[in-house]
Design an enzyme around this catalytic site. Sequence first.
Site, PDB file in Angstrom:
ATOM      1  CG  ASP A 329      -2.135  -0.921   1.010  1.00 13.30           C
ATOM      2  OD1 ASP A 329      -2.486  -1.189  -0.153  1.00 13.30           O
ATOM      3  OD2 ASP A 329      -2.712  -1.367   2.015  1.00 13.30           O
ATOM      4  CE1 TYR A 418      -9.342  -4.526   5.349  1.00 13.51           C
ATOM      5  CE2 TYR A 418      -8.843  -3.461   7.425  1.00 13.51           C
ATOM      6  CZ  TYR A 418      -9.252  -4.570   6.726  1.00 13.51           C
ATOM      7  OH  TYR A 418      -9.571  -5.712   7.394  1.00 13.51           O
TER       8      TYR A 418
HETATM    9 CU   LIG Z   1      -8.291  -7.073   7.416  1.00  8.95          CU
END
Ligand SMILES: [Cu+2]
Length: 698
Positions: A329, A418
């Site tokens: 990420d 997320y």
């Molecule tokens: Cu997770």
Amino acid sequence: MYTVMGSSSRLSYGFVLLLVCCCSLSVAHKHPLDPLSVGEHLAVRSILANSSLWCSTSTADCNVIASLEVDEPEKADVKAWAPGKKLPPRKAVVVTRLDKVVRKIIVNLDTEEIESSEVYEGYGGTALNRYEVGLLASIVSKYEPFLQSLITRGLNLQQVNYLPLSPGWYGVPDDEGKRIVTVQVFYSNGTENFYMRPIAGISVQVDVDEQRVHKFSDNWQGVPIPGSQNTDYKLEAQYPLLPPLKIISIEQPNGPSFTIDGYQIQWGDIWRFHLKMDSRAGTVISMAEVSDGDETKVWRSVMYKGFVSEMFVPYQDPTDDWYFKTYLDAGEYGLGAVSSALQPLNDCPRHAYFLDAVLSTPSGVPMIKRNAICIFERYAGDVAWRHTETFAIDGKTVTEVRPKVTLVVRMVTTVGNYDYLLDWEFQTDGPIRATAGLTGMVMPRGTKTTVVENGKGADGEELHGNLISENVVGVTHDHFLTYYLDLDVDGSENSFVESKMKTHHITPNSGVPRKSYWDVEKHVAQTEADARIKLSLVAPSEFAVINSKKTTRLGNDISYRLVPGGTAASLLDSADFPALRGAFINNQIWVTQYHKDEKYAGGQYTYQSHGDDTLAVWSSRNRKIVNEDIVLWYTLGFHHVPVQEDFPIMPTVTGGFELKPANFFEHNPILKTKPNTASEFANVFSSYLPRVERSINA
Ligand SMILES: [Cu+2]
């Protein structure tokens, strides 16, 4: 009567104005590590735009900036600098990608010249940027087979949403040399939850350089789109609300105990450090120094630099549309680039102060991220130390208690589905705690299954996760956050010590009633190979970075311990493609010799990287790490097998580790702190010391 000082949003607004004013003056820097101001961003852009390193088209259309940050001076120069001295030359390090060529360019802002330009020719590329993401919908939405797939499913094309995903690297010859973004699609139509209605089976690989579809696949197999019911997480969709708890607020009638001067934070006479936002790493803590409290009042170095170096999130579904989901990420998206504005009162408490950040856009125009970081003192009712003397001397009962207050620096990065709350928490007794809180959406996969039987889906389907709602699988995955921790414990020359706890067996009939005890064997790591640590509960160790040239008055090595937490190791085959790119998690702890360019554990250029420039590769050089400037790396890990409670949005899961003084101070450094007293609270609050009087004799 206590007067309310003003809402935190008003406070944060004040800081925005201050920072904007500050940033508009390129000469206002107070520290060599200060990030580039708005003016400096614009100056760099102007210098580049007047060079051959810029687009031949108009400046406005030139979206070539992959990253643009201050080029930090050499560590020795930063450490030699002191307030009042002339700042080292201000430079920017710019990575551009123009006509498929990646360049690292150093721009000298003092001389307004390009100092160097270096073409990168290795594997891997720059992070996906907003401009590239903006291209995708127009390319995909015109692709006839893709449209046909949506029409076959009977979908309203206006309700289809596109998610850009980094494709990883799997050694496919046809993909080599291409810059690929994989697009998958989700259906809204009745929900504002982007993720919870996946359109199963469709994957579109886009060649962003050629602006065309590279590959398309539809492995639908009749999997329905999950329904929209119960997917909305917005407040207005929740009815009736749960009975709320009464409001809670921390009051600081005398103001906070920290000060902010430019990018330098000082908390009482306890901690001081430099704080900034980086487009790749997010919050960067530099030159963290702790005061020797009541001893010498000297500021002592603990950590030259700390930040999240890389985040590796491999999903564990090997099927066609999922196997590639093995994200890096930080390098592929940028933790600062995709950071979210913190929401006053909810992301950070009412008394928090908010800081903005200046980041670059692909065209080089600076962008101000509002409320990118918050800072607040945390008092959660915890205790810093206490004792009640049970065996009273002279009949006097002694109880001494000290409340625990810490200083929290927080950001949130939202990498697609997320959200990660990333905290640095400074403590009065010397520890620094790094914490990651995971929340947001689990990445769902559509399935025909609505009820599992014996752990299997419909027709014996392998779910590769748990069914978290009807037709929705929460796919099993990991989160690994690898931290860069350049500790300078009381100076730069440090060593790494592993203290192995060993069981000793006592000889029978030796007169000792015990059969065993444990003791500690210290081992100073000589080279990088000695400091590749896999944590073990059954063969435990303590880990410390020591300054072996300095000792306490008792002769103990001055050190800071790494106290692991949030432990999870990779379960992938080490020869697996994602395991090569994510090889930096093969050990939970590594120590390397300091090198200015070794900052990002997955390599500088991680997009479609081949894993030939990772922390594992650097460590294999096996450099000497005794009495050297060394860097400690720690990986915080989470295995995540989603459950129904994670639907439609998951409650925060938190893990962290600590850097903790160990024979750094001569004694408990917070011995001479005072307790809270009723009288000082009575001066500012109308009521205090609530008690419940109830009969205990009935
Ligand atoms: Cu997770």
